[in-house]
Design an enzyme around this catalytic site. Structure first.
Site: not given
Ligand code: NDP
Ligand code: HSE
Length: 436
Positions: A129, A187, A190, A201, A205
């Site tokens: 979702e 935040g 990407e 991106d 979607k």
């Molecule tokens: P972040 O970069 O903030 O978080 C990713 C995390 O994963 C970091 O803490 C990173 O650590 C960690 N990480 C990287 N490699 C590994 C590994 N091999 N093992 C364990 N941990 C690891 O990303 P987001 O939270 O923003 O995004 C996460 C997912 O959600 C993505 O697929 C994104 O497209 C999706 N998404 C994001 C949204 C948003 O608003 N941000 C909205 C909707 C979807 P480190 O920082 O040390 O590299």
């Molecule tokens: N980078 C994406 C955006 C995060 O700006 O919409 C949500 O998927």
């Protein structure tokens, strides 16, 4: 009943939002799910930060492989992102019989067919979702709420970063780079922000929505993708003068001969609700044959809005994991053996209206030549704007809005217009959708 045990991979923006919301609302969530949902282990490369974010309440490991193999884990949440290690971990989790919840649209748009097939074989759920439009429950709506309908088209503002950039540039006159930095700090963006600004991106979607709406495999490689980096301020201004706003839209439309699947800056009448969606907000407009148009609006990015969708999936999996896999809602809404191989149409074959801007010599007969070329190409003009030339500068901008036509016909007409000696610039061409 014992709580269901979850392993969280990646505690960044969305991971920490998920941890916090799950903790804050745990009692309410337990009452809905029928049992508690407990994050038993978190894997993140930065174990120190992960420990701080979880207040030392949860076991932290650095190797995500450990989590996907642990027998005590029922559900794996993948919030690492990308399609490298994330793909390996998701496939390994499925192989080990774990249900998966992910927000990773890139992974599913590119490798979804492989992942859903692996999940089907193992009888596990892959829930996503949060992968489309952040906190808006659009997957649930398309897959379940609208299941009676033959969906005709979907058009959505599905990238918060680019909508935020377009809004801030238009309202505050801020520079592209400044606003992009702000979106990164908030935040929204990407890990690689070119995915946002180049439309990739949004294409991930809309690819997922298209597959669910029309019952076809995910076909990201066939999507037409254009971002906002080539959009110029003058077109935003002229569009406004003509009563339109420019939005980066993901559009998918069913036709008799195939499906349109495209992302590009689009002129939308300013009077439409979707044209007034500002900042990082998302909105998805779905046209079904029975229900008509429905509009879904909300926060498309950010820690807690996205966590809201992740946790909704956790609750669904908690309720459904003991159900017969054949009685669950299929990953792509249609039964896997009922997916059709409908073709995605090349961009030259789409039908759209167009905004054409050109710089011309301010001479008698220029407009007549241009309109003659359009008429010969069977392209009908809807509206036109001619700017006054500045004193001492015998040149002017002409903007033409067309009625709906096939893109290849517009391209052919543009080539002829650009060859006219009185046309002094390349023609800027933007697509326009009435969405009515
Ligand atoms: P972040 O970069 O903030 O978080 C990713 C995390 O994963 C970091 O803490 C990173 O650590 C960690 N990480 C990287 N490699 C590994 C590994 N091999 N093992 C364990 N941990 C690891 O990303 P987001 O939270 O923003 O995004 C996460 C997912 O959600 C993505 O697929 C994104 O497209 C999706 N998404 C994001 C949204 C948003 O608003 N941000 C909205 C909707 C979807 P480190 O920082 O040390 O590299
Ligand atoms: N980078 C994406 C955006 C995060 O700006 O919409 C949500 O998927």
């Amino acid at each position: 009943m014992n709580p269901i045990k979850v392993g969280l991979l990646g505690i960044g923006t969305v991971g920490s939002g998920t941890f916090n919301v799950l903790k804050r609302n745990q009692e309410e969530i337990r009452r809905r799910a029928g049992r508690g949902i407990e994050i038993a282990v978190v894997a993140d490369l930065n174990t120190e930060r992960a420990r701080e974010l979880t207040n030392g309440e949860v076991e932290i490991v650095s190797d995500a492989n450990e989590v996907v193999s642990r027998p005590d884990i029922d559900i794996v949440i993948e919030l690492i992102g990308g399609y490298g290690i994330a793909r390996e971990l998701v496939l390994k989790a499925i192989e080990n019989g774990k249900h998966v919840v992910t927000a990773n649209k890139a992974l599913l748009a590119v490798h979804g067919n492989e992942i859903f097939e692996a999940a089907r074989k193992k009888g596990v759920i892959v829930a996503f979702e949060a992968a489309v439009a952040g906190g808006i429950p659009i997957i649930k709506a398309l897959r379940e709420g609208l299941t009676a309908n033959r969906i005709q088209w979907i058009a959505g503002i599905i990238n918060g970063t680019t909508n935020f950039i377009l809004s801030e540039m238009r309202d505050k006159g801020l520079d592209f780079d400044v606003v992009l930095k702000e979106a990164q700090q908030l935040g929204y963006a990407e890990a690689d922000p070119t995915f946002d600004i180049e439309g990739v991106d949004a294409a991930h979607k809309v690819t997922l929505m298209s597959a669910i709406a029309f019952g076809m495999p995910v076909q990201f490689d066939k999507a037409h993708v254009e971002g906002i980096t080539k959009l110029s301020a003058i077109d935003i201004k002229y569009a406004e003068e003509l009563g339109y706003r420019i939005k980066l839209l993901g559009i998918t439309r069913r036709r008799d001969d195939g499906v349109e699947l495209r992302v590009h800056p689009t002129l939308v009448p300013a009077s439409r609700l979707i044209a007034n969606v500002e900042g990082a907000m998302n909105a998805v407009l779905v046209q079904g044959d029975a229900v008509g148009a429905t509009l879904y609006y909300g926060k498309g990015a950010g820690a807690e809005p996205t966590a809201s969708a992740v946790i909704a999936d956790l609750v669904d999996v908690t309720r459904l994991h003991t159900a017969d896999p054949n009685h669950r809602v299929p990953h792509l809404a249609f039964q896997p053996d009922e997916l059709s191989s409908v073709p995605v149409l090349p961009i030259e074959e789409i039908n759209s209206s167009y905004y054409l801007r050109m710089r011309v010599a301010d001479e008698t007969g220029v407009l007549a030549e241009i309109t003659r070329i359009l008429a010969e190409g069977g392209i009908s003009i809807d509206a036109m704007l001619q700017k006054e030339s500045r004193e001492g500068e015998p040149q002017t901008d002409i903007i033409i809005l067309t009625h709906i036509t096939r893109e290849k016909h517009v391209n052919a007409a543009i080539a002829k217009i650009e060859a006219l000696p009185t046309v002094l610039s390349a023609v800027t061409r933007l697509r326009m959708e009435e969405l009515n």
